[in-house]
Motif scaffolding. Structure first.
Motif, mmCIF file in Angstrom:
data_model
loop_
_atom_site.group_PDB
_atom_site.id
_atom_site.type_symbol
_atom_site.label_atom_id
_atom_site.label_comp_id
_atom_site.label_asym_id
_atom_site.label_seq_id
_atom_site.Cartn_x
_atom_site.Cartn_y
_atom_site.Cartn_z
ATOM 1 N N LYS A 211 0.836 -1.207 0.000
ATOM 2 C CA LYS A 211 0.000 0.000 0.000
ATOM 3 C C LYS A 211 0.872 1.258 0.000
ATOM 4 O O LYS A 211 0.966 1.984 0.995
ATOM 5 N N PRO A 212 1.523 1.508 -1.121
ATOM 6 C CA PRO A 212 2.469 2.633 -1.206
ATOM 7 C C PRO A 212 1.774 3.982 -1.042
ATOM 8 O O PRO A 212 0.561 4.108 -1.237
ATOM 9 N N ALA A 213 2.592 4.988 -0.746
ATOM 10 C CA ALA A 213 2.053 6.327 -0.499
ATOM 11 C C ALA A 213 1.788 7.102 -1.778
ATOM 12 O O ALA A 213 1.146 8.150 -1.744
ATOM 13 N N ASN A 214 2.312 6.625 -2.916
ATOM 14 C CA ASN A 214 2.044 7.306 -4.180
ATOM 15 C C ASN A 214 1.806 6.274 -5.269
ATOM 16 O O ASN A 214 1.899 5.063 -5.041
ATOM 17 N N SER A 215 1.516 6.765 -6.469
ATOM 18 C CA SER A 215 1.061 5.898 -7.565
ATOM 19 C C SER A 215 2.190 5.353 -8.433
ATOM 20 O O SER A 215 1.920 4.650 -9.407
ATOM 21 N N LYS A 216 3.441 5.641 -8.120
ATOM 22 C CA LYS A 216 4.541 5.265 -9.019
ATOM 23 C C LYS A 216 4.560 3.764 -9.326
ATOM 24 O O LYS A 216 4.765 3.353 -10.459
ATOM 25 N N GLY A 217 4.362 2.945 -8.286
ATOM 26 C CA GLY A 217 4.399 1.498 -8.495
ATOM 27 C C GLY A 217 3.329 1.033 -9.464
ATOM 28 O O GLY A 217 3.579 0.204 -10.334
ATOM 29 N N TYR A 218 2.110 1.563 -9.314
ATOM 30 C CA TYR A 218 1.016 1.201 -10.219
ATOM 31 C C TYR A 218 1.338 1.594 -11.667
ATOM 32 O O TYR A 218 1.111 0.823 -12.602
ATOM 33 N N VAL A 219 1.856 2.797 -11.818
ATOM 34 C CA VAL A 219 2.146 3.312 -13.161
ATOM 35 C C VAL A 219 3.241 2.484 -13.839
ATOM 36 O O VAL A 219 3.132 2.113 -15.014
ATOM 37 N N LEU A 220 4.301 2.178 -13.089
ATOM 38 C CA LEU A 220 5.392 1.387 -13.654
ATOM 39 C C LEU A 220 4.950 -0.036 -13.973
ATOM 40 O O LEU A 220 5.336 -0.601 -15.004
ATOM 41 N N LEU A 221 4.137 -0.620 -13.097
ATOM 42 C CA LEU A 221 3.655 -1.983 -13.353
ATOM 43 C C LEU A 221 2.719 -1.999 -14.555
ATOM 44 O O LEU A 221 2.781 -2.916 -15.393
ATOM 45 N N ALA A 222 1.878 -0.993 -14.673
ATOM 46 C CA ALA A 222 0.994 -0.899 -15.840
ATOM 47 C C ALA A 222 1.807 -0.794 -17.119
ATOM 48 O O ALA A 222 1.448 -1.380 -18.153
ATOM 49 N N ASP A 223 2.913 -0.069 -17.063
ATOM 50 C CA ASP A 223 3.783 0.053 -18.236
ATOM 51 C C ASP A 223 4.364 -1.306 -18.622
ATOM 52 O O ASP A 223 4.460 -1.638 -19.807
ATOM 53 N N ASP A 240 -8.041 0.326 -10.569
ATOM 54 C CA ASP A 240 -7.943 0.050 -9.146
ATOM 55 C C ASP A 240 -7.114 1.135 -8.442
ATOM 56 O O ASP A 240 -7.459 1.593 -7.345
ATOM 57 N N ALA A 241 -6.020 1.547 -9.096
ATOM 58 C CA ALA A 241 -5.171 2.591 -8.525
ATOM 59 C C ALA A 241 -5.923 3.912 -8.417
ATOM 60 O O ALA A 241 -5.715 4.685 -7.474
ATOM 61 N N GLY A 242 -6.819 4.162 -9.364
ATOM 62 C CA GLY A 242 -7.579 5.399 -9.350
ATOM 63 C C GLY A 242 -8.461 5.546 -8.124
ATOM 64 O O GLY A 242 -8.791 6.665 -7.714
ATOM 65 N N LYS A 243 -8.859 4.413 -7.523
ATOM 66 C CA LYS A 243 -9.679 4.464 -6.310
ATOM 67 C C LYS A 243 -8.858 4.971 -5.129
ATOM 68 O O LYS A 243 -9.357 5.685 -4.267
ATOM 69 N N THR A 244 -7.570 4.568 -5.117
ATOM 70 C CA THR A 244 -6.686 5.001 -4.026
ATOM 71 C C THR A 244 -6.114 6.382 -4.292
ATOM 72 O O THR A 244 -5.918 7.174 -3.356
ATOM 73 N N ILE A 251 -1.628 8.559 -13.417
ATOM 74 C CA ILE A 251 -2.489 7.416 -13.731
ATOM 75 C C ILE A 251 -3.248 7.681 -15.028
ATOM 76 O O ILE A 251 -3.413 6.791 -15.877
ATOM 77 N N LEU A 252 -3.704 8.907 -15.199
ATOM 78 C CA LEU A 252 -4.399 9.257 -16.442
ATOM 79 C C LEU A 252 -3.482 9.076 -17.649
ATOM 80 O O LEU A 252 -3.897 8.558 -18.699
ATOM 81 N N LEU A 253 -2.221 9.485 -17.508
ATOM 82 C CA LEU A 253 -1.273 9.320 -18.614
ATOM 83 C C LEU A 253 -1.020 7.849 -18.906
ATOM 84 O O LEU A 253 -0.939 7.430 -20.062
ATOM 85 N N ALA A 254 -0.872 7.057 -17.856
ATOM 86 C CA ALA A 254 -0.636 5.621 -18.040
ATOM 87 C C ALA A 254 -1.835 4.952 -18.693
ATOM 88 O O ALA A 254 -1.698 4.078 -19.554
ATOM 89 N N LYS A 255 -3.044 5.374 -18.298
ATOM 90 C CA LYS A 255 -4.254 4.805 -18.908
ATOM 91 C C LYS A 255 -4.359 5.184 -20.382
ATOM 92 O O LYS A 255 -4.809 4.391 -21.213
#
Length: 583
Positions: A211-223, A240-244, A251-255
């Protein structure tokens, strides 16, 4: 700064391998005073050492070097003198000598961190990552609680492509200082460099589980998912990341990137619009997204979307010079030079002291054929930034385009005098342009010299080879060399109509009409728009080949084109009326 298409570049490294030299304070110099061997030479050595320090401080590096050499001659194990010599050699950019002296200092006193630091400076300057890692190992030994040294060592191993050793070093950091979110990201990057995408994915999945404090992990994993042709999974993860992290622009850029991978350009554009409207995303990141997308058509929302985003950028930042300049760049890349020019002018209207925008404006106006505007704006720019080679170059082209040869000559000659000698493409172009101008001014000897310089600077420059050959052919001089150069230009850039026409004309002047006919037909076949000159040459060659009827047909075509362009048609009319070639 260009960034990854979907998000800003994350700094995975904990240090910047650069060059710095830590100044040594006076009290440190006292601590570095040489040991006294005996009462007889103690005072002399101290005096020499202090003399060397004073000489170095006053910039007398050579004198200081000689003085410290004397100290070492009298006292071979004087580690402080070796240290000072290492610093002197470093300042003189003699890195081999600096390394040798610094190594000797560390051997004589391995527990002095400043000796290791100057050796580290040398290795950073020479990019010797293997030895950098070793030095950080020594610094860790001297200060085992300094966390940054552990990161520096691990990063040096990474740069040296010792990926397993780097991973082990990062494990040591985690064990000693705890595993941070950044460590997961760093380890994922090391695994990627190693080619182990599965382990890289596992690191990011583990990060997300914490449960990281920012979205970097989600964005990198999505990439990673998107790169593995699993964009659907990437979108699910990002939803899912957008909920947190609601409304997170990264996140918008990654999507948007995942949407593009699935061929959903409209959806990608909508997401980008949301991201560009967000204040949480800075202008530099938005600009980077635009530049990256424009340079990668396969993963772009399309030209209309990119120009729409560029327009949105200036709506969000109406008084930001950078926003209008970026808009100009995007419109220029999308082949809309008029809109690009408008944007550059607006940027300069806000701040005319941004040097890099002026060449973009001048280049765009040249593309539009607005030569008078180029000359006017070029002079304005040079009043602000005199002796800027690129501005001189483009301004010269403005005058050249208007056939104001003397003025063009002045700008090109000044540009040549200020040009970087290492910039071969620019030097070659300047010499070639001067060759063109000198020819137009009937300065044939100077023209030949300029072209010879261009070819000597770059023997593979097809433009210089072609133009030089053509002008020699017009003057019927040195036709053998002209033929060699023209042939080479066609080998360098085959199927280029202008160069094929030149070769045909050189062959014509040599009396080789059969070969000339072959090459003029090639030129016509490869020409998108057939010029009056090309048609006239075709007629001339046909006439010398015995086909007068065919020659007259081509001369008439050439006359029609020339007349439409407002050119002098007297010579063509004479050829047609007399049904023969006229010099």
């Amino acid at each position: 700064m260009k960034i990854k298409w979907y998000c800003c570049t994350f700094l995975i490294c904990c240090i910047c391998i650069g060059v710095w030299v830590r100044p040594v304070a006076a009290q440190e110099h006292a601590a570095l005073m040489p040991r006294v061997l005996n009462a007889g030479d103690s005072l002399l050595i101290k005096e020499l050492y202090l003399q060397g320090v004073q000489q170095k401080a006053s910039g007398q590096l050579t004198a200081a070097e000689r003085t410290f050499d004397k100290v070492i001659l009298l006292q071979p194990d004087n580690h402080a003198a070796y240290f000072e010599l290492a610093r002197i050699h470093f300042e003189k950019e003699d890195y081999a000598s600096a390394e040798k002296s610094a190594v000797q200092a560390t051997k004589l006193d391995p527990d002095n961190k400043w000796y290791w630091t100057v050796l580290l400076d040398v290795y950073k300057k020479t990019a010797n990552f293997k030895k950098i890692a070793g030095v950080f190992g020594e610094l860790i030994r001297l200060d085992p609680q300094k966390e940054s040294n552990y990161y520096d060592k691990a990063y040096a191993l990474y740069l040296d492509k010792q990926y397993d050793a780097a991973l082990t070093a990062y494990d040591e950091i985690a064990g000693k200082f705890g595993k941070t979110e950044d460590l997961y990201i760093i380890r994922h990057q090391v695994y990627l460099a190693k080619g182990d995408r599965r382990s890289a994915t596992a690191e990011l999945e583990a990060l997300i589980a914490t449960k990281p404090a920012n979205s970097k992990g989600y964005v990198l994993l999505a990439d990673l998912y998107t790169g593995d042709d699993n964009a659907k999974k990437a979108l699910a993860l990002l939803d899912d990341a957008g909920k947190t992290f609601p409304d997170d622009p990264l996140i918008l850029l990654a999507k948007s990137d995942a949407s593009l991978a699935m061929g959903r350009q409209k959806q990608a554009y909508s997401l980008l619009q949301q991201a560009f409207s967000s204040d949480a995303l800075d202008i530099d990141t938005k600009a980077g997204v635009l530049y990256t997308a424009a340079s990668n058509p396969k993963r772009s929302p399309g030209a209309e979307a990119l120009t729409g985003l560029a327009d949105l950028l200036v709506e969000v930042y109406p008084r930001e010079t950078k926003a209008h300049a970026v808009r100009g760049d995007i419109y220029l890349q999308m082949s809309q030079p008029e809109k690009a020019r408008e944007a550059y002018l607006k940027a300069l209207d806000i701040n005319r002291y941004i040097e890099g925008i002026w060449p973009q404006l001048l280049q765009t106006e040249l593309q539009l054929g607005r030569y008078d505007d180029v000359a006017t704006h070029g002079k304005e720019a040079l009043s602000l930034f005199p002796n800027n080679t690129l501005l001189l170059f483009f301004t010269g082209h403005g005058f050249l385009g208007s056939k104001r040869y003397e003025e063009a000559r002045s700008y090109f000659e000044t540009a040549l005098n200020s040009a970087d000698e290492g910039n071969v493409p620019l030097l070659t172009q300047l010499y070639s342009n001067l060759g063109d101008i000198y020819h137009a001014l009937d300065m044939y000897a100077e023209s030949d010299v300029a072209y010879e310089e261009a070819i000597a600077t770059d023997s593979t420059n097809a433009y210089a080879l072609n133009n030089y050959a053509y002008y020699l052919a017009l003057r019927k001089e040195n036709l053998h060399r002209a033929a060699e150069m023209s042939k080479k230009s066609n080998e360098l850039e085959p199927d280029f109509a202008s160069y094929e026409d030149t070769y045909a004309w050189v062959l014509f002047q040599q009396g080789n009409y059969e070969a000339a006919l072959t090459w003029i037909k090639k030129a016509i076949g490869h020409s998108d728009t057939i010029s009056d000159t090309l048609l006239e040459h075709y007629g001339d060659i046909l006439s010398r080949s015995g086909d007068i009827q065919g020659a007259v047909i081509q001369w008439k075509k050439a006359r029609d084109v020339a007349k439409a362009l407002g050119k002098d048609i007297d010579k063509l009319t004479k050829k047609i009326n007399e049904r023969q070639y006229v010099e």
